[in-house]
Design a protein around this motif. Structure first.
Motif, PDB file in Angstrom:
ATOM      1  N   SER A 133      -1.522  -0.782  -8.050  1.00 53.60           N
ATOM      2  CA  SER A 133      -2.018  -2.030  -7.571  1.00 53.60           C
ATOM      3  C   SER A 133      -1.215  -3.029  -7.377  1.00 53.60           C
ATOM      4  N   ALA A 134      -1.420  -3.983  -6.401  1.00 51.92           N
ATOM      5  CA  ALA A 134      -0.812  -5.080  -6.222  1.00 51.92           C
ATOM      6  C   ALA A 134      -0.505  -6.022  -7.272  1.00 51.92           C
ATOM      7  N   LYS A 135      -1.181  -6.103  -8.262  1.00 53.31           N
ATOM      8  CA  LYS A 135      -1.145  -6.793  -9.675  1.00 53.31           C
ATOM      9  C   LYS A 135      -0.095  -6.179 -10.446  1.00 53.31           C
ATOM     10  N   GLU A 136       0.019  -4.993 -10.547  1.00 52.32           N
ATOM     11  CA  GLU A 136       0.988  -4.189 -11.130  1.00 52.32           C
ATOM     12  C   GLU A 136       2.428  -4.774 -10.455  1.00 52.32           C
ATOM     13  N   ILE A 137       2.392  -4.483  -9.157  1.00 56.30           N
ATOM     14  CA  ILE A 137       3.591  -4.856  -8.677  1.00 56.30           C
ATOM     15  C   ILE A 137       4.231  -6.243  -8.858  1.00 56.30           C
ATOM     16  N   GLU A 138       3.364  -7.415  -8.896  1.00 51.79           N
ATOM     17  CA  GLU A 138       3.550  -8.557  -9.240  1.00 51.79           C
ATOM     18  C   GLU A 138       3.850  -8.616 -10.737  1.00 51.79           C
ATOM     19  N   ARG A 194       0.702  -1.271  -0.113  1.00 53.62           N
ATOM     20  CA  ARG A 194       0.043   0.078  -0.024  1.00 53.62           C
ATOM     21  C   ARG A 194       0.863   1.265  -0.145  1.00 53.62           C
ATOM     22  N   TRP A 195       2.021   1.146   0.707  1.00 56.26           N
ATOM     23  CA  TRP A 195       2.992   2.162   0.634  1.00 56.26           C
ATOM     24  C   TRP A 195       3.460   2.490  -0.618  1.00 56.26           C
ATOM     25  N   LEU A 196       3.552   1.306  -1.635  1.00 57.11           N
ATOM     26  CA  LEU A 196       4.170   1.865  -2.948  1.00 57.11           C
ATOM     27  C   LEU A 196       2.989   2.455  -3.813  1.00 57.11           C
ATOM     28  N   GLU A 197       1.729   1.940  -3.491  1.00 52.56           N
ATOM     29  CA  GLU A 197       0.712   2.395  -4.302  1.00 52.56           C
ATOM     30  C   GLU A 197       0.346   3.797  -3.847  1.00 52.56           C
ATOM     31  N   ASN A 198       0.066   3.993  -2.499  1.00 53.06           N
ATOM     32  CA  ASN A 198      -0.539   5.259  -1.932  1.00 53.06           C
ATOM     33  C   ASN A 198       0.464   6.296  -1.529  1.00 53.06           C
ATOM     34  N   GLY A 199       1.580   5.749  -0.886  1.00 49.22           N
ATOM     35  CA  GLY A 199       2.579   6.533  -0.348  1.00 49.22           C
ATOM     36  C   GLY A 199       3.347   7.122  -1.440  1.00 49.22           C
TER      37      GLY A 199
END
Length: 517
Positions: free
Chosen positions: A341-346, A330-335
């Protein structure tokens, strides 16, 4: 089973509240979810509004029942499960919160823990099974007593009470009117599993410890809830009309109360000593069933109460608590807004073949098991000109597994045997990348159940076992269904090379906060 059709389970987690209606086959037939808002009033502070938590319980409970037109008369019983160490203070007579809930992630009380001398720290470990840490509830009580005007005098006058989230919710669920309009006294109670997370509960004598209550602010025992078995047919009262008008004078018995990580262990049917589960959520929590005896521990793992049944023995567990995992995504997405999204991270992690020596240590608020360093802070290390955003994504996902592997290896050392199967759940268990990497790093099979909602399921199972909806642990064991299995495929040499790099990265993160003061 009884003639009833369902049990109801209410899960008040950190990021959200959910209510599930579960049938006799262990299937969720109705489900409702609401996000729990968090507030960050100062660096390291994390709070929630107790009234919001209660309103989310009311809302999800109503939606779960009405969306599928569930007849309340068909619900055998209800169970409560909750984020554990989060602390709430409220007025015994009005039910009004006296301060925001201080969430388990909150670090404002770290100085209180640092000021404890070695003798007190050893007493805490021996008595409670926990490592002295701001993570647990005790120092939160002391902070409130020292910083909220008038709270100490109100406690001494019998007006102010303290409890974890389960206590607050049970209080509100059972508060109301019954029959001719007589006021019904709310239930002020918790269970063994939640009490064992406060750092003032003696897990051997099964009592609030007077010495620790004195150390953490002179806590009055009358301000603390009664501690009951996790599964108890009479201890937690009935959900009243105050919770929702949909009850129309009917009641549902609350027959269980259990901390969320213990509920997940129960939902994974880990009923035999040595059975282990890992939940990938806001934090990552690994628990292993330790049987009826308090387990030995070198101190890197926590000794905690798994669950208890009315008239039965206590069941214990070894636990590794990892303070940041899903919250890092969530830090990667919102911070810092690197991904949406988590999908993009994966997907980014899959675009590179390996980490190319890049590691990430997510010590935003220190490190939990097995390091227990409140002064550790997060870092990326091993960056070169070749490092891309994809390598950063991979390093962050891999860090979740490295931390879980730390705990797995610690458990293996404590129990003296190899863990060959690990049941995983939580949001992270839906990631093929994470689960395959976990199987590789642990050199163990990773088993994923059909449903990832094992916390709310486990709470329902315990309630149903207590109310007679299910008749035995073996009957519940048969309800567990395998969804997917991951098998290790990494060489020993590669596994150890990666793990050595991780341990070196952790060393460099430790003590950082104190070194720059």
């Amino acid at each position: 089973m009884t003639e009833k059709k369902y049990v109801m389970s209410i899960d008040i987690g950190t990021t959200g509240t959910r209510t599930a209606i579960i049938d006799g086959n262990g299937h969720i037939v109705s489900f409702s979810y609401r996000t729990n808002r968090q507030y960050f009033p100062a660096p390291g502070w994390v709070e929630q509004d107790p009234s919001d938590l209660w309103e989310n319980v009311r809302t999800t409970m109503k939606e779960a029942i009405t969306s599928r037109r569930i007849d309340i008369r068909d619900i055998a019983s209800a169970g409560i499960t909750n984020q554990r160490e989060t602390l709430i203070a409220w007025d015994r007579y009005t039910g009004r919160p006296l301060y925001n809930a201080i969430v388990w992630q909150d670090k404002r009380t770290a100085p209180i823990i640092k000021d404890l001398d070695r003798t007190i720290s050893d007493t805490i470990i021996t008595t409670t099974g926990l490592r002295p840490d701001a993570y647990f509830s005790a120092s939160k009580v002391k902070w409130l007593l020292d910083n909220v005007d008038g709270l100490r005098s109100r406690m001494k006058a019998g007006e102010a009470v303290f409890g974890t989230v389960d206590v607050w919710i049970i209080w509100n669920l059972t508060y109301g009117r019954k029959g001719s309009g007589d006021q019904r006294k709310p239930i002020f109670a918790t269970d063994h599993s939640n009490a064992s997370r406060t750092m003032i509960y003696d897990i051997s004598r099964l009592r609030w410890d007077p010495d620790l209550m004195d150390i953490f602010g002179g806590i009055d025992e009358n301000s603390l809830p009664q501690v009951n078995p996790s599964g108890s047919p009479e201890s937690y009262g009935h959900i009243s009309d105050n919770a929702s008008t949909i009850f129309e004078g009917r009641e549902i018995s609350i027959t269980s109360d259990i901390g969320d990580q213990q509920a997940a262990l129960f939902g994974q049917a880990c009923f035999d000593p040595g059975d282990m589960k890992i939940t990938y959520g806001t934090g990552t929590f690994a628990l292993a069933n330790a049987g009826h005896d308090i387990p030995r521990s070198s101190g890197s793992l926590l000794r905690t109460i798994f669950y208890s049944l009315h008239g039965d023995q206590i069941n214990y567990a070894l636990e590794g608590s990892i303070l940041a995992s899903g919250s890092t995504l969530r830090w990667l997405e919102n911070g810092i807004h690197l991904f949406g999204s988590a999908k993009e991270i994966e997907e980014a992690a899959h675009r590179v073949r390996n980490n190319e020596g890049v590691y990430f240590v997510p010590a935003f608020s220190g490190l939990g098991s097995p390091y227990w360093d409140q002064d550790a802070r997060g870092l990326f290390i091993g960056l070169t000109e070749r490092t891309s955003i994809d390598h950063l994504a991979r390093a962050i996902l891999e860090s979740e597994v490295y931390m879980a592997t730390d705990v797995i290896r610690s458990v293996e050392e404590e129990v003296g045997s190899k863990i060959t199967k690990i049941k995983c759940d939580g949001g992270g268990s839906r990631s093929d990348f994470l689960m395959q990497f976990q199987a590789d790093m642990a050199n163990s099979e990773v088993l994923i159940p059909e449903t990832s909602e094992t916390t709310v399921i486990g709470s329902g199972y315990l309630s149903g076992l207590t109310s007679g909806f299910w008749t035995s642990l073996n009957e519940i064991r048969e309800l567990w269904r395998l969804g997917k299995i991951y098998r290790p495929g990494m060489t020993k040499e590669e596994r150890e090379r990666l793990y050595v790099g991780w341990r070196e990265a952790v060393k460099r993160s430790m003590g950082w906060a104190s070194s720059i003061r």
